[in-house]
Design a protein around this motif. Structure first.
Motif, PDB file in Angstrom:
ATOM      1  N   ASN A 270       0.797  -1.221   0.000  1.00 60.25           N
ATOM      2  CA  ASN A 270       0.000   0.000   0.000  1.00 60.25           C
ATOM      3  C   ASN A 270       0.833   1.277   0.000  1.00 60.25           C
ATOM      4  O   ASN A 270       0.306   2.366   0.188  1.00 60.25           O
ATOM      5  N   LEU A 271       2.154   1.117  -0.191  1.00 63.11           N
ATOM      6  CA  LEU A 271       2.985   2.308  -0.323  1.00 63.11           C
ATOM      7  C   LEU A 271       2.598   3.072  -1.579  1.00 63.11           C
ATOM      8  O   LEU A 271       2.391   2.471  -2.642  1.00 63.11           O
ATOM      9  N   PRO A 272       2.468   4.390  -1.508  1.00 61.73           N
ATOM     10  CA  PRO A 272       2.105   5.160  -2.706  1.00 61.73           C
ATOM     11  C   PRO A 272       3.223   5.125  -3.735  1.00 61.73           C
ATOM     12  O   PRO A 272       4.411   5.071  -3.380  1.00 61.73           O
ATOM     13  N   SER A 273       2.867   5.119  -4.992  1.00 64.48           N
ATOM     14  CA  SER A 273       3.857   5.163  -6.065  1.00 64.48           C
ATOM     15  C   SER A 273       4.272   6.610  -6.290  1.00 64.48           C
ATOM     16  O   SER A 273       3.434   7.479  -6.537  1.00 64.48           O
ATOM     17  N   VAL A 274       5.564   6.857  -6.150  1.00 60.86           N
ATOM     18  CA  VAL A 274       6.066   8.227  -6.318  1.00 60.86           C
ATOM     19  C   VAL A 274       7.284   8.201  -7.228  1.00 60.86           C
ATOM     20  O   VAL A 274       8.016   7.211  -7.304  1.00 60.86           O
ATOM     21  N   ASN A 275       7.462   9.281  -7.923  1.00 61.15           N
ATOM     22  CA  ASN A 275       8.651   9.443  -8.754  1.00 61.15           C
ATOM     23  C   ASN A 275       9.690  10.216  -7.950  1.00 61.15           C
ATOM     24  O   ASN A 275       9.454  11.363  -7.561  1.00 61.15           O
TER      25      ASN A 275
END
Length: 519
Positions: A270-275
């Motif tokens: 559930n970690l957010p996807s970030v660039n």
């Protein structure tokens, strides 16, 4: 150290470590999933170093030859050099150094073989003497490395109070049959990081009668163990090694409880996807030069003959001969040896070494006589101070032809063997890591083969020879000395953000050379 660090920084460090450890169940499996065992908290050593750096604004000393892992400036007059470790609270001896090259070169195995052949289980007086001989040599090498690393961290001029400590994180063991109230934890430990007191070494004997090649000794501060097979020195981190029931918690200064996330895998899912943009290190060029130990040049330039040799029968020559004969007598070999060194013909390297041996005897003979000694070193050496050195550029003509702007714009442009640019255009600032101190240097000599300090050549030379390489005055730098110190190269880095070129002494594995290596 721990009690003097900022409390907010310590809390940041605690959160970084315990939050990571809270995910331990995602990285380790229980021996039996049907049990309620509590696994040991996991500590990643690299993450530990990075967390330490970020929490305390520390400098991480990640070059391969440094005896320390980090340094902290804790106010204007306080600096800590830190060895960072992680091991379980019940763990035994921990590796702190390795001497593979020295043990092979000096044939330490022959000492161990003698102990085995006597069949006295390592307990005879001769066995103890042999263990002591080896322990003292190990201690000598260990202390030299510590002093060399400390000098690199301190720099040329230092007034700060510098202390050395081991900082340790010690996770609790796996609890196979937990009782009510049991929980995982991480103990913060601290103990002194000291050179070995050679004068107080006491042999404790072999680890057991079947492994006579491994033995223990103490200097009253710590207990050490040498393992012959891999030439490793280990240390006990117990505060009181004589107490067999004691574990590493005896050096504890703080205890952190760890709460495991109920479902670590769900957390990761559930970690957010970030660039995340990769931070730039600003290094645009990097070269690693091997340290050459040629006689009479480079770091041994002080060993060469005088820049302005005495002419036969001039005033300085006559004064040198007269002064020596007044002490040793006209019938002595003083004049004969002086003439041999000053005016002999030396074509081969063998001839030159013979000349240098005679020069050494003359110098040693004159040492008790202050004025005569001064005249000798001025006449036969580079000068009174044996600190004249330069940093050699290997394969200099090719390097400067390919990289004429590395040290300074157009600094390396050659016309034949001659550098074209004036001295002012070949001068640049060099920052020495990890201390951060700077010195103006110049690219010079034929082919641009030398980097030397502009105004303080002796200051730089004395620091390098006595503090980094741990040499006595008038002692040559050799490959053996470098092996003992675990230093054999220098890494230069150039940046695109305006900072000076940096240099750090390091170690390279010649079986696995870095892509920055130049020779």
């Amino acid at each position: 150290m721990w009690e003097k660090l900022n409390s907010k920084q310590k809390e940041t460090y605690r959160k970084l470590i315990t939050n990571f450890a809270s995910l331990s169940e995602a990285f380790a499996q229980k021996e039996d999933e049907s049990t309620n065992a509590i696994i040991a908290p996991i500590i990643n050593s690299k993450y530990q170093e990075t967390s330490f750096k970020n929490a305390f604004n520390a400098t991480i000393e990640d070059i391969g030859n440094s005896s320390y892992d980090a340094s902290i400036n804790n106010g204007e007059n306080s600096k800590y050099l830190v060895g960072i470790k992680a091991f379980g609270v019940k763990s035994g001896f921990q590796k702190i150094a390795q001497f593979k090259s020295s043990s092979q070169y000096e044939n330490w195995d022959s000492i161990i073989s003698g102990i085995k052949e006597r069949s006295d289980n390592g307990k005879s007086k001769q066995d103890t003497r042999d263990y002591l001989k080896l322990a003292k040599r190990i201690a000598e090498l260990r202390n030299k490395r510590i002093n060399s690393s400390k000098s690199q961290l301190q720099g040329f001029d230092y007034t700060q109070d510098v202390a050395s400590v081991y900082h340790v994180l010690m996770p609790s063991n796996t609890i196979k049959c937990p009782r009510e109230g049991d929980e995982p934890y991480i103990m913060v430990g601290e103990t002194s990081y000291l050179p070995i007191d050679i004068s107080k070494i006491k042999i404790l004997g072999p680890t057991n009668k079947k492994h006579l090649q491994n033995f223990r000794f103490t200097d009253g501060n710590h207990v050490y163990q040498y393992n012959s097979a891999d030439s490793q020195l280990l240390m006990s981190f117990h505060a009181n090694f004589n107490n067999k029931e004691e574990d590493n918690e005896s050096i504890g200064v703080e205890k952190w409880s760890v709460k495991y996330i109920e479902n670590a895998f769900e957390f990761f899912l559930n970690l957010p996807s970030v660039n995340i943009s990769k931070s730039k290190n600003h290094v645009i060029q990097s070269f690693t030069f091997p340290i050459k130990t040629n006689r009479r040049s480079g770091f041994n330039e002080w060993f060469a003959g005088p820049k302005n040799p005495i002419r036969e029968r001039n005033k300085k020559y006559l004064d040198l001969v007269k002064s020596g004969e007044a002490i040793f007598g006209v019938q002595s070999d003083w004049k004969k040896n002086i003439d041999f060194v000053l005016f002999g013909k030396f074509n081969s390297d063998t001839d030159k070494i013979k000349r240098e041996d005679v020069r050494h005897r003359i110098t040693e003979k004159s040492k008790p006589y202050k004025e005569l000694f001064k005249k000798v070193v001025v006449a036969l050496w580079r000068g009174e101070k044996p600190y004249e050195v330069y940093i050699p550029v290997p394969n200099a003509h090719k390097f400067n032809t390919k990289n004429p702007n590395f040290f300074a714009d157009n600094a390396g442009i050659l016309n034949g063997k001659k550098l074209e640019s004036p001295v002012s255009k070949r001068t640049f600032t060099l920052q020495f890591l990890p201390s951060g101190e700077e010195m103006d240097m110049v690219l010079t000599q034929a082919d641009g083969k030398a980097i030397q300090s502009v105004n303080s050549q002796y200051k730089f030379g004395k620091w390098v020879l006595k503090n980094i390489f741990q040499l006595n005055d008038w002692e040559l730098l050799t490959d053996k000395v470098l092996d003992d110190l675990n230093i054999n190269a220098m890494t230069f880095k150039k940046y695109d953000d305006g900072r000076p070129i940096t240099l750090e002494f390091t170690y390279v594995d010649y079986q696995n050379l870095p892509n920055t290596f130049w020779q």
